[in-house]
Design an enzyme around this catalytic site. Structure first.
Site, PDB file in Angstrom:
ATOM      1  N   GLU A 117       0.887  -1.291  -0.093  1.00  0.00           N
ATOM      2  CA  GLU A 117      -0.056  -0.085  -0.144  1.00  0.00           C
ATOM      3  C   GLU A 117       0.859   1.136  -0.042  1.00  0.00           C
ATOM      4  O   GLU A 117       0.514   2.055  -0.920  1.00  0.00           O
ATOM      5  CB  GLU A 117      -0.806   0.169   1.288  1.00  0.00           C
ATOM      6  CG  GLU A 117      -1.569   1.297   1.435  1.00  0.00           C
ATOM      7  CD  GLU A 117      -2.215   1.168   2.863  1.00  0.00           C
ATOM      8  OE1 GLU A 117      -2.706   2.353   3.276  1.00  0.00           O
ATOM      9  OE2 GLU A 117      -2.479   0.218   3.526  1.00  0.00           O
ATOM     10  N   ASP A 118       1.851   1.113   0.873  1.00  0.00           N
ATOM     11  CA  ASP A 118       2.744   2.387   1.016  1.00  0.00           C
ATOM     12  C   ASP A 118       3.817   2.718   0.097  1.00  0.00           C
ATOM     13  O   ASP A 118       4.044   3.889  -0.400  1.00  0.00           O
ATOM     14  CB  ASP A 118       3.204   2.586   2.655  1.00  0.00           C
ATOM     15  CG  ASP A 118       2.158   2.676   3.571  1.00  0.00           C
ATOM     16  OD1 ASP A 118       1.064   2.974   3.019  1.00  0.00           O
ATOM     17  OD2 ASP A 118       2.457   2.651   4.651  1.00  0.00           O
TER      18      ASP A 118
END
Length: 755
Positions: A117-118
């Site tokens: 996600e990051d």
């Protein structure tokens, strides 16, 4: 084996250019501090290593070490709002998972849960480095930041849908997700007040019920209190102070009860641990609010837990306590014989203790206590061999599989979440099949919910039921201990009316799925008529050019024109809005806005849609007003339930129309209707011999059919009120019938009943 060399400490690296680029799209939901605003302590790798070394093998620890190093490298330079290095968050999540003794794959997923996600790490890279199971877990935990949604609600609904479906395949997904949410809630202090409330509300509405449903009581209680502290900070602080102040006054009573109980159990030869049970702040607040009690009334109830060494001693301890203090009638529950839906087992009893104070006891074994605190994490589910599953695992497995069933039958993420949230409410009723199998259902569930819980086909073909060997309607609400038997018929099919009384997500999604598919041709035809009418009102030919149809389908995400018509027919799309969209496409990008605005301003008056009486279940007559031909009527387009026909003077319709005026259209009756219509009449008669027979004979002679008769008496018994549901052709037929009945001497009054 250590995760990192023993002389190393967790340090904050200076952010470099690449790290800054990677952290640009991190989700700020993960940043924060404790609820009081203090910076949370840096997570300890040493402590995590010590916990893992207790139960993982050296080779497993080596794999976890690799996952830690990769996560540390990916999050290099990324900071939390509290000022901590970001890697402290994955370590804290892994530590919570280690408390549950989750396996190496789950711990690795906890350490890696934010890298996709990051930091834009691809699933393929994770598969190559750590294997497919770990990559699948991380993928199930990742959010969908790159998909464009129309609203925040839609984003959240899709996130939860993905998370719950991943959980259905592997329950470790939700265990790691709950650990992630728990640490985020513990460190929420640096967020803005608005974001705190949003995250806390989301936690209370979705994650708390999931934790309860999986039996994770420790997490359930802590998440509840943390969410409460951010949703209602003033109430939380006030209650917290009051509880601390009251604790000293309660000490003497608690000590006296503890000593008495320990001595009595020891004298009876029962080995037991006895300790006081503190209520959570949210539990106190909820009891005060729901039962309208004062703080002192809630605190006047003392709670104790008795943990014994064997199953049999649970009941021995119960008898011993009942001999010590008098039990309160109706306050005993046996969750050992019939466990709760989440696997919880205990005996619950409330006794009148010293000074006349109520004392609540929970009696359980060590194994029951372990399951009560850790739930499904006590036997976490990642195996496929059903034969090796415990009762709790089998129940959880069945619920997780039902999520997949609901997903198959559900149209969109918001609807999926709506169905699932219904099943997450903790209150349950326990009923029995004729073969004495226990079925757990949400409180308020009906006979029809029971039928769909057994099997979708049984639900679809239900026509009646027996509850405790007595005939019962499908809408009958079930109570604890009911024995339920379903009566089916091969040709029976779900009715849209069923949606008004089913309670479970599985039943609701199955009925909606059937209505969407089985009645597709009827809904498609109705939608075609509605769209043609709306296009005609805008001076557009209903026959559309194929190129225009292709553009319309691309922009409306429908697969075919028939699907678009069906969506209109079941109320998912509004015919006039689709017609305006078509008008915009015809006029071109620039003029479309002007045309749409003008269309909205003038809202063209549409010709009434004709009701022919042959539309099937896609068109229903409202039970509140039971319109018949000759009545002025209007229609309500209800989502996934087609068109509901109301009389114009219906009070229910007036209220609903004021809330959603765009969902109402004008209707008119066709000239030749091939069926008869139900209506209700109420007759006040003098209570004389043979009056009912005379009225029934008159209805028959007037060429009407009786489908239901009801009766109630006036207080003086001289007059009787009769209620008939009859089938007539139209208002003229009804008026003629009422005139004929009025001629009977014993009839004092007759009127048509509405509402």
């Amino acid at each position: 084996m250590n995760l990192i060399p023993t002389d190393s400490t967790l340090s904050v690296a200076l952010p470099n250019r690449a790290a800054s680029d990677r952290s640009a799209h991190r989700n700020t939901d993960h940043n924060g501090a404790d609820p009081n605003g203090a910076v949370a302590g840096v997570a300890s790798v040493t402590q995590l290593n010590a916990k893992l070394a207790e139960y993982l093998t050296p080779s497993e620890l080596k794999k976890v070490k690799e996952a830690y190093r990769f996560s540390d490298e990916m999050h290099l330079g990324q900071m939390r709002k509290s000022g901590e290095p970001y890697i402290s968050h994955p370590i804290a999540v892994a530590e919570i998972c280690a408390d549950w003794k989750l396996d190496a794959q789950a711990i690795m997923a906890a350490l890696l849960h934010d890298v996709m996600e990051d930091q834009d790490v691809k699933k393929e890279e994770l598969i190559e480095r750590f294997g497919a199971p770990v990559a699948t877990l991380v993928d199930g935990l990742s959010k969908l930041d790159k998909i464009e949604f129309q609203s925040q609600i839609e984003i959240q609904a899709e996130n939860f849908r993905k998370m719950l479906l991943a959980m259905a395949r592997d329950v470790r997904v939700i265990l790691v997700k709950l650990a992630d949410r728990l640490h985020n809630m513990r460190t929420l202090g640096f967020m803005s007040p608005e974001k705190k409330r949003r995250i806390a509300r989301e936690t209370m509405e979705v994650y708390v019920p999931i934790a309860h449903r999986l039996g994770l009581n420790n997490i359930y209680r802590e998440l509840q209190d943390l969410a409460f502290s951010h949703l209602y900070p003033v109430r939380y602080k006030t209650l917290s102070k009051a509880v601390k102040a009251a604790r000293g006054n309660r000490r003497e009573v608690v000590s006296k009860i503890l000593d008495s109980v320990k001595n009595t159990l020891a004298a009876a030869g029962v080995q037991a641990q006895v300790y006081g049970r503190e209520k959570t702040l949210f539990g106190i607040y909820r009891k005060m609010r729901n039962k309208h009690l004062s703080f002192s009334q809630v605190l006047d109830v003392y709670g104790f837990r008795v943990v014994v060494d064997s199953f049999a001693n649970c009941y021995v301890a119960l008898g011993t306590l009942h001999a010590l203090y008098k039990p309160m009638p109706g306050k005993f529950k046996d969750y050992i014989a019939i466990p709760k839906l989440n696997g919880y087992q205990s005996l619950h009893t409330t006794l009148i203790g010293p000074y006349g104070t109520p004392v609540e006891f929970q009696i359980r074994t060590q194994e029951m206590h372990r399951v009560a605190e850790s739930g499904v994490a006590a036997h976490w589910l990642y195996k496929n061999e059903d034969a090796s599953l415990s009762d709790l695992q089998q129940r959880t497995h069945a619920w997780l599989q039902s999520l997949l069933d609901i997903q198959k039958q559900t149209g969109d993420s918001a609807e999926f979440l709506e169905h699932v949230k219904v099943d997450l409410f903790p209150d349950s009723v326990y009923v029995f099949t004729p073969k004495s199998k226990i079925i757990a259902l949400p409180r308020g569930a009906t006979v029809l919910d029971f039928a769909y819980t057994i099997h979708t086909d049984i639900g679809d073909q239900s026509v009646a039921a027996k509850v405790n060997h007595e005939p019962a309607a499908l809408r009958t609400e079930l109570r604890n201990g009911d024995i339920v038997e379903i009566v089916t018929a091969p040709h029976s099919r779900p009715s849209p009316n069923w949606l008004t009384f089913v309670r479970t997500g599985k039943a609701r999604s199955a009925i909606r799925h059937h209505l969407r598919t089985a009645n597709l041709s009827e809904s498609t035809e109705l939608g075609r008529r509605l769209l043609a009418q709306a296009l005609t009102a805008l001076a557009i030919e209903p026959e559309l050019d194929p190129c225009l149809v292709e553009r319309l389908l691309n922009e409306s995400s429908a697969k075919s024109l028939d699907e678009l018509h069906a969506d209109i027919g079941v109320g998912k799309r509004m015919a006039m809005l689709v017609a305006r969209h078509i008008a915009g496409l015809l006029e071109g990008a620039h003029d479309a806005g002007a045309l749409t605005d003008n269309a909205e301003m003038r809202t063209p008056r549409l010709d009434p849609v004709i009701i022919t009486g042959t539309e099937g279940v896609s068109v229903q007559l409202a039970p509140c007003c039971q319109p018949i031909p000759g009545d002025a009527i209007m229609g309500q387009l209800r989502r996934d339930q087609g068109l509901m026909v109301h009389a114009i003077d219906c009070d229910t319709a007036k209220r609903q129309r004021s809330k959603e005026p765009d969902r109402w259209i004008e209707l008119a009756w066709g000239s030749e209707l091939p069926r008869r219509f139900d209506c209700r009449i109420k007759i006040l008669v003098h209570n004389e011999k043979g009056v009912l027979a005379r009225i029934a004979a008159e209805i028959g002679e007037s060429d009407a059919n009786i489908t239901h008769v009801g009766m109630d008496n006036d207080q003086d018994h001289s007059l009787t009120q009769l209620r008939f549901t009859i089938q007539v052709e139209d208002r003229v037929h009804l008026a003629r019938l009422m005139r004929n009945i009025r001629r009977i001497p014993q009839v004092a009054r007759i009127l048509r009943e509405r509402g």
